[in-house]
Design an enzyme around this catalytic site. Structure first.
Site, PDB file in Angstrom:
ATOM      1  N   PRO A  22       0.823  -1.211   0.000  1.00 25.55           N
ATOM      2  CA  PRO A  22       0.000   0.000   0.000  1.00 25.55           C
ATOM      3  C   PRO A  22       0.861   1.268   0.000  1.00 25.55           C
ATOM      4  O   PRO A  22       1.839   1.366   0.731  1.00 25.55           O
ATOM      5  CB  PRO A  22      -0.805  -0.119   1.299  1.00 25.55           C
ATOM      6  CG  PRO A  22      -0.903  -1.595   1.512  1.00 25.55           C
ATOM      7  CD  PRO A  22       0.414  -2.155   1.043  1.00 25.55           C
ATOM      8  N   CYS A  23       0.462   2.209  -0.850  1.00 21.53           N
ATOM      9  CA  CYS A  23       1.314   3.373  -1.080  1.00 21.53           C
ATOM     10  C   CYS A  23       0.651   4.695  -0.733  1.00 21.53           C
ATOM     11  O   CYS A  23       1.249   5.743  -0.912  1.00 21.53           O
ATOM     12  CB  CYS A  23       1.733   3.411  -2.545  1.00 21.53           C
ATOM     13  SG  CYS A  23       0.336   3.585  -3.679  1.00 21.53           S
ATOM     14  N   GLN A  24      -0.557   4.664  -0.205  1.00 16.86           N
ATOM     15  CA  GLN A  24      -1.285   5.922  -0.003  1.00 16.86           C
ATOM     16  C   GLN A  24      -0.503   6.915   0.848  1.00 16.86           C
ATOM     17  O   GLN A  24      -0.564   8.123   0.626  1.00 16.86           O
ATOM     18  CB  GLN A  24      -2.649   5.666   0.655  1.00 16.86           C
ATOM     19  CG  GLN A  24      -3.600   4.896  -0.203  1.00 16.86           C
ATOM     20  CD  GLN A  24      -3.499   3.394   0.031  1.00 16.86           C
ATOM     21  OE1 GLN A  24      -2.494   2.880   0.507  1.00 16.86           O
ATOM     22  NE2 GLN A  24      -4.540   2.679  -0.338  1.00 16.86           N
TER      23      GLN A  24
END
Length: 169
Positions: A22-24
């Site tokens: 996850p890169c948010q």
């Protein structure tokens, strides 16, 4: 799974584990303070899977903002037995009709030739980028018929050939 069962099923049975944690928290679209975002440590779950499965190679893809902790990721990979490095690439350089930069981490199980494997991997990617033709959205949409705006404003229920049809699973 117990550790013994997990090791019996997964350990050393894969050549490559590849993913995009996850890169948010690292995204430039994120409106929060990047430094304090709790999602910034989610990559560690990915690395835990790598540590337990022990593949020969690891490939991680993520947004450009992850470069802020790239040294930490390289150190974490080192601590679980991988030499690694990272580099940013432009998607359009590889035939993808998007103006999108991505960071790739490539890790190789530590060995006498693992550092040269990493260098060769990134050199290969740079070489093929120079040989690719840049595509734009027009290329991706080539051959599709053009659509017109639906004649009734905000009408999402009545489908017609003029404006297209909904696709349902």
């Amino acid at each position: 799974f117990s550790d013994d069962l997990y090791n019996h099923i997964f350990k050393n049975k894969y050549d490559l584990v590849m993913g995009g944690p996850p890169c948010q928290g690292f995204s430039t679209a994120n409106r929060q303070s990047i430094a304090d975002d709790p999602r910034n440590v989610l990559y560690k779950y990915f690395l835990k899977f790598v540590e337990r499965t022990k593949p020969r190679f690891v490939l991680i893809e993520n947004v450009l903002g992850i470069k802020n902790i790239a040294g930490k990721i390289v150190n974490d990979l080192d601590s679980i037995g991988y030499h690694s490095d990272y580099k940013a690439f432009q998607a359009s350089d590889y035939g993808v009709p998007q103006n999108r930069r991505r960071v790739f981490f490539f890790g190789n199980e530590k060995s006498s030739n693992s550092l040269s494997n990493i260098k060769d991997f990134f050199n290969y990617l740079e070489k093929i980028s120079r040989s690719e033709t840049n595509f734009v959205l027009k290329d991706a949409l080539y051959g599709l018929r053009s659509l017109k705006t639906h004649p009734k404003k905000n009408d999402t229920k009545n489908e017609i050939a003029l404006s297209g049809y909904n696709i349902e699973d």
